[in-house]
Design an enzyme around this catalytic site. Structure first.
Site, PDB file in Angstrom:
ATOM      1  N   HIS A 116       0.837  -1.190   0.000  1.00  0.00           N
ATOM      2  CA  HIS A 116       0.000   0.000   0.000  1.00  0.00           C
ATOM      3  C   HIS A 116       0.873   1.240   0.000  1.00  0.00           C
ATOM      4  CE1 HIS A 116       0.767  -1.162   4.177  1.00  0.00           C
ATOM      5  NE2 HIS A 116       0.783   0.121   4.437  1.00  0.00           N
ATOM      6  N   GLY A 117       0.259   2.358  -0.329  1.00  0.00           N
ATOM      7  CA  GLY A 117       0.994   3.603  -0.343  1.00  0.00           C
ATOM      8  C   GLY A 117       0.065   4.778  -0.549  1.00  0.00           C
TER       9      GLY A 117
END
Length: 155
Positions: free
Chosen positions: A67-68
């Site tokens: 994720h980011g």
């Protein structure tokens, strides 16, 4: 409560994807997100790689949630991949990973990002659900598994 049909598009749910390593996987996820959401794949891959440098998002049991944060997103987006063959992901339990849920959030989606991440994690800790994901015959079947409860609740 997180709604998976808000996070996933049918085009971002893939089955039988073949990659040789984590970097290739992240690039594949970035390319899928770029195509489905009209993004540039390079910053997507960069955001995912930046987060992986902090520590592996492989949380065990063959599952990872890369994720980011990505500027320019109107809302949280996701993609799901079931790999043809599990790969080394430097997961916490050192087991190879074959189920991967990618999530990208706008930079200002602090609490919303954490709630979505918790919802994905909760779903992927359900061993019955994970077994269904591994047994699904197609990408369409995987998409239905992620979204079927929500579709039924909406009816």
């Amino acid at each position: 409560m997180i709604r998976f049909n808000d996070l996933l598009l049918p085009a971002t749910v893939m089955a039988g994807v073949s990659v040789s390593n984590k970097k290739a996987l992240l690039n594949q996820l970035a390319a899928a997100a770029a195509q489905a959401y009209g993004l540039d794949a390079k910053p997507v891959a960069s955001a995912l790689a930046d987060r992986e440098r902090i520590g592996s998002t492989g949380f065990g049991g063959g599952v990872a949630i890369p994720h980011g944060k990505l500027a320019g997103l109107p809302h949280i987006i996701g993609a799901f991949v079931r790999l043809a063959t599990a790969i080394d992901y430097q997961a916490i339990d050192e087991l190879p990973v074959d189920l991967v849920f990618m999530m990208l959030s706008p930079p200002d989606a602090g609490a919303e990002h954490l709630k979505a991440l918790a919802g994905v994690s909760r779903r992927l800790r359900d061993q019955g659900f994970v077994a269904k994901l591994r047994g699904a015959g197609s990408a369409d079947a995987l998409y239905v598994l992620w979204t079927e409860d929500e579709a039924r609740d909406a009816a």
